[in-house]
Scaffold this motif. Structure first.
Motif, PDB file in Angstrom:
ATOM      1  N   ASN A 171      12.714 -45.422  15.649  1.00 46.82           N
ATOM      2  CA  ASN A 171      13.263 -44.350  16.494  1.00 46.82           C
ATOM      3  C   ASN A 171      14.783 -44.402  16.428  1.00 46.82           C
ATOM      4  OD1 ASN A 171      10.828 -45.831  18.154  1.00 46.82           O
ATOM      5  ND2 ASN A 171      10.554 -43.625  18.000  1.00 46.82           N
ATOM      6  N   VAL A 172      15.372 -43.334  15.933  1.00 46.20           N
ATOM      7  CA  VAL A 172      16.823 -43.313  15.715  1.00 46.20           C
ATOM      8  C   VAL A 172      17.461 -42.259  16.616  1.00 46.20           C
ATOM      9  CG1 VAL A 172      18.654 -43.043  13.991  1.00 46.20           C
ATOM     10  CG2 VAL A 172      16.409 -43.972  13.299  1.00 46.20           C
ATOM     11  N   PRO A 173      17.998 -42.680  17.778  1.00 39.19           N
ATOM     12  CA  PRO A 173      18.666 -41.709  18.643  1.00 39.19           C
ATOM     13  C   PRO A 173      20.090 -41.470  18.143  1.00 39.19           C
ATOM     14  CG  PRO A 173      18.514 -43.842  19.744  1.00 39.19           C
ATOM     15  CD  PRO A 173      17.987 -44.036  18.363  1.00 39.19           C
ATOM     16  N   PHE A 174      20.577 -40.272  18.315  1.00 41.98           N
ATOM     17  CA  PHE A 174      21.979 -40.017  17.965  1.00 41.98           C
ATOM     18  C   PHE A 174      22.507 -38.857  18.794  1.00 41.98           C
ATOM     19  CE2 PHE A 174      19.331 -37.698  14.911  1.00 41.98           C
ATOM     20  CZ  PHE A 174      19.893 -36.433  14.848  1.00 41.98           C
ATOM     21  N   LEU A 201      25.711 -35.775  19.157  1.00 44.19           N
ATOM     22  CA  LEU A 201      26.661 -34.963  18.406  1.00 44.19           C
ATOM     23  C   LEU A 201      28.021 -35.082  19.101  1.00 44.19           C
ATOM     24  CD1 LEU A 201      24.649 -31.609  17.968  1.00 44.19           C
ATOM     25  CD2 LEU A 201      24.230 -33.821  16.916  1.00 44.19           C
ATOM     26  N   ALA A 202      29.088 -34.947  18.342  1.00 45.63           N
ATOM     27  CA  ALA A 202      30.436 -35.060  18.932  1.00 45.63           C
ATOM     28  C   ALA A 202      30.629 -34.022  20.038  1.00 45.63           C
ATOM     29  CB  ALA A 202      31.494 -34.903  17.846  1.00 45.63           C
ATOM     30  N   ASP A 203      29.991 -32.868  19.888  1.00 45.25           N
ATOM     31  CA  ASP A 203      30.114 -31.814  20.890  1.00 45.25           C
ATOM     32  C   ASP A 203      28.726 -31.486  21.445  1.00 45.25           C
ATOM     33  OD1 ASP A 203      30.508 -29.585  22.391  1.00 45.25           O
ATOM     34  OD2 ASP A 203      31.401 -28.368  20.791  1.00 45.25           O
ATOM     35  N   GLU A 204      28.514 -31.901  22.702  1.00 43.25           N
ATOM     36  CA  GLU A 204      27.203 -31.727  23.332  1.00 43.25           C
ATOM     37  C   GLU A 204      26.768 -30.259  23.378  1.00 43.25           C
ATOM     38  OE1 GLU A 204      25.606 -33.094  27.556  1.00 43.25           O
ATOM     39  OE2 GLU A 204      26.999 -34.572  26.711  1.00 43.25           O
ATOM     40  N   ALA A 205      27.769 -29.371  23.445  1.00 47.18           N
ATOM     41  CA  ALA A 205      27.462 -27.940  23.547  1.00 47.18           C
ATOM     42  C   ALA A 205      26.751 -27.421  22.294  1.00 47.18           C
ATOM     43  CB  ALA A 205      28.751 -27.154  23.783  1.00 47.18           C
ATOM     44  N   LEU A 206      26.780 -28.192  21.217  1.00 44.79           N
ATOM     45  CA  LEU A 206      26.139 -27.744  19.972  1.00 44.79           C
ATOM     46  C   LEU A 206      24.679 -28.174  19.858  1.00 44.79           C
ATOM     47  CD1 LEU A 206      29.070 -28.451  17.468  1.00 44.79           C
ATOM     48  CD2 LEU A 206      28.184 -26.203  18.145  1.00 44.79           C
ATOM     49  N   GLU A 207      24.186 -28.923  20.852  1.00 45.90           N
ATOM     50  CA  GLU A 207      22.828 -29.485  20.744  1.00 45.90           C
ATOM     51  C   GLU A 207      21.751 -28.421  20.565  1.00 45.90           C
ATOM     52  OE1 GLU A 207      22.057 -32.169  23.982  1.00 45.90           O
ATOM     53  OE2 GLU A 207      23.362 -33.722  23.140  1.00 45.90           O
ATOM     54  N   LYS A 208      21.844 -27.370  21.364  1.00 49.73           N
ATOM     55  CA  LYS A 208      20.815 -26.322  21.290  1.00 49.73           C
ATOM     56  C   LYS A 208      20.776 -25.687  19.905  1.00 49.73           C
ATOM     57  CE  LYS A 208      19.345 -24.683  25.765  1.00 49.73           C
ATOM     58  NZ  LYS A 208      20.322 -25.046  26.835  1.00 49.73           N
ATOM     59  N   ARG A 209      21.990 -25.423  19.391  1.00 52.30           N
ATOM     60  CA  ARG A 209      22.065 -24.817  18.062  1.00 52.30           C
ATOM     61  C   ARG A 209      21.509 -25.787  17.006  1.00 52.30           C
ATOM     62  NH1 ARG A 209      27.776 -22.891  15.738  1.00 52.30           N
ATOM     63  NH2 ARG A 209      27.573 -21.472  17.494  1.00 52.30           N
ATOM     64  N   PHE A 210      21.841 -27.052  17.150  1.00 57.87           N
ATOM     65  CA  PHE A 210      21.345 -28.065  16.203  1.00 57.87           C
ATOM     66  C   PHE A 210      19.813 -28.037  16.152  1.00 57.87           C
ATOM     67  CE2 PHE A 210      19.819 -32.250  15.012  1.00 57.87           C
ATOM     68  CZ  PHE A 210      20.662 -32.635  13.972  1.00 57.87           C
ATOM     69  N   LEU A 211      19.212 -28.050  17.332  1.00 62.45           N
ATOM     70  CA  LEU A 211      17.742 -28.100  17.391  1.00 62.45           C
ATOM     71  C   LEU A 211      17.120 -26.827  16.831  1.00 62.45           C
ATOM     72  CD1 LEU A 211      17.358 -29.795  20.877  1.00 62.45           C
ATOM     73  CD2 LEU A 211      16.744 -30.780  18.661  1.00 62.45           C
ATOM     74  N   LYS A 212      17.738 -25.687  17.144  1.00 63.44           N
ATOM     75  CA  LYS A 212      17.192 -24.408  16.687  1.00 63.44           C
ATOM     76  C   LYS A 212      17.267 -24.303  15.165  1.00 63.44           C
ATOM     77  CE  LYS A 212      17.948 -19.500  17.401  1.00 63.44           C
ATOM     78  NZ  LYS A 212      19.271 -18.995  17.061  1.00 63.44           N
ATOM     79  N   VAL A 227      17.034 -39.026  28.640  1.00 62.70           N
ATOM     80  CA  VAL A 227      18.322 -39.466  28.091  1.00 62.70           C
ATOM     81  C   VAL A 227      19.073 -38.377  27.328  1.00 62.70           C
ATOM     82  CG1 VAL A 227      17.742 -41.914  27.973  1.00 62.70           C
ATOM     83  CG2 VAL A 227      17.220 -40.471  26.010  1.00 62.70           C
ATOM     84  N   GLY A 228      18.396 -37.334  26.904  1.00 62.11           N
ATOM     85  CA  GLY A 228      19.059 -36.247  26.170  1.00 62.11           C
ATOM     86  C   GLY A 228      19.453 -36.655  24.767  1.00 62.11           C
TER      87      GLY A 228
END
Ligand code: PLP
Length: 359
Positions: free
Chosen positions: A296-299, A301-312, A328-329
């Motif tokens: 399990n590799v958690p990581f 992103l430098a900018d949390e606001a990009l998480e949704k876009r990353f996942l999509k 934990v997000g």
């Protein structure tokens, strides 16, 4: 087309296993019925169940004096079953606390006994790691010592097997069969199936036979290890289809060359992914290198606001279930045995393209 599935659990299964299950679904081996529709007491089903156990014993090199149980209730029911079976008269146990799963286990145990909690998490150069065993205050008279080998949510894994005097009990839900393991060092090992073994609904318990007969008198009979051992895990109807599918996964693992070979493949996948994350200023893994999980590799992103876009966008690229645990997000890529190297390469290519577009 099948996507790459990085879900922490229920997790990816080998495509070859699902195809075999599909071929056998309606008419198992010419018997005119599905294995799901078969009595667990029938000779045909018992042979399937026994073959799964024999293959697992071979894969893990399980010594003769250990019982293998195929139970239900998930790893979480074992959080209760373990103290009810193993605490014995002195009612004391040591629990090593390294994250969310070991905490859930110790919280359940506290209902039944005097639990010595050893806080083993520590900061190493600003990253989360596990304290060396020399710093743990183990009790003299614990009935057993419990730890979670791999904290699935945190992505934190023990670098080796602790050396203790009391019987060692380990939650291996997310690391069983990922690497060779000396079973003889343990009193008891348990694992929910839905990460590295098969579908949900099945829980493996492997225990040394001298620990079978210490259970409390008022224990529910379904939880009593000695009763399950005596009845070949069939005190009641077991999770027959999950057990069958686990058997197919064990056959598949043998075809891959066994646990040693799959471990090498797992190391290669983990090295690639951590290597890429470490080489990037955009992605970060919060775990000290010595305690990084190979599953399990958690990581982040430098900018949390990009998480949704990353996942999509990951999903649009057939890379599924990369969101971190709801508690934990962040992100988490679970790269269990059934996730191929090509899946990890595809993930890294996507991560790199994402940085170039957004970093
Ligand atoms: C998933 C997981 C559990 C919980 O498993 P259930 O089968 O849902 O009860 C417990 N421990 C660890 C380490 C896990 O990864």
């Amino acid at each position: 087309m099948r996507a790459y599935n990085f879900c922490a659990g229920p997790a990816a299964l080998p495509t070859a296993v699902l195809e075999k299950a599909q071929r056998e679904l309606l008419d198992w081996q010419g018997k005119g019925l599905s294995i799901m529709e078969m009595s667990h007491r029938s000779a045909d089903y018992v042979a399937v169940a026994e073959k799964a156990e024999a293959d697992l014993r071979q894969l893990m090199n399980i010594p003769e004096n250990y019982k293998v149980l195929f139970l239900q209730g998930g790893a979480s029911l074992q959080f209760s079953a373990i103290p009810l079976n193993l605490l014995g008269k002195n009612s004391k146990a040591d629990y090593i606390h390294t994250g969310i799963w070991s905490e859930k286990a110790l919280k359940e145990a506290q209902r039944y006994g005097d639990i010595n909690v050893i806080e083993a998490g520590t900061q190493i150069d600003g990253k989360l790691g596990i304290k060396p065993q020399s710093e743990w205050a183990l009790s003299e008279d614990a009935a057993y010592v419990h730890y979670a080998d791999n904290e699935t949510i945190g992505g934190l894994q023990f670098a080796g097997i602790p050396e203790v005097n009391a019987p060692l009990v380990s939650d291996l839900s997310s690391s069983i069969l990922s690497a060779p393991l000396d079973v003889s060092k343990f009193g008891l090992i348990y694992a929910g199936a839905q990460k590295n073994i098969g579908p949900a609904g099945l829980t493996l318990v492997i225990l040394r036979d001298d620990l079978l007969d210490q259970s409390r008198a008022d224990i529910p009979s379904l939880l009593k290890y000695s009763a399950q051992a005596k009845n070949d895990s069939m005190v009641n109807t077991p999770a027959t289809y999950s057990w069958y599918l686990a058997g197919l996964v064990f056959e598949w693992l043998k075809e891959q060359g066994g646990v040693e070979a799959i471990h090498q493949a797992n190391l290669e996948k983990a090295k690639l992914l951590y290597g890429y994350i470490d080489s990037s200023d955009f992605y970060n893994n919060p775990i000290a290198p010595a305690n990084r999980s190979i599953m399990n590799v958690p990581f982040t992103l430098a900018d949390e606001a990009l998480e949704k876009r990353f996942l999509k966008e990951a999903e649009q690229n057939n890379l599924l279930n990369l969101a971190g645990h709801r508690s934990v997000g962040g992100m988490r890529a679970s790269i269990y045995n059934a996730v191929p190297l090509e899946g990890v390469q595809a993930l890294i290519n996507f991560m790199d393209a994402f940085v170039k577009a957004n970093g």
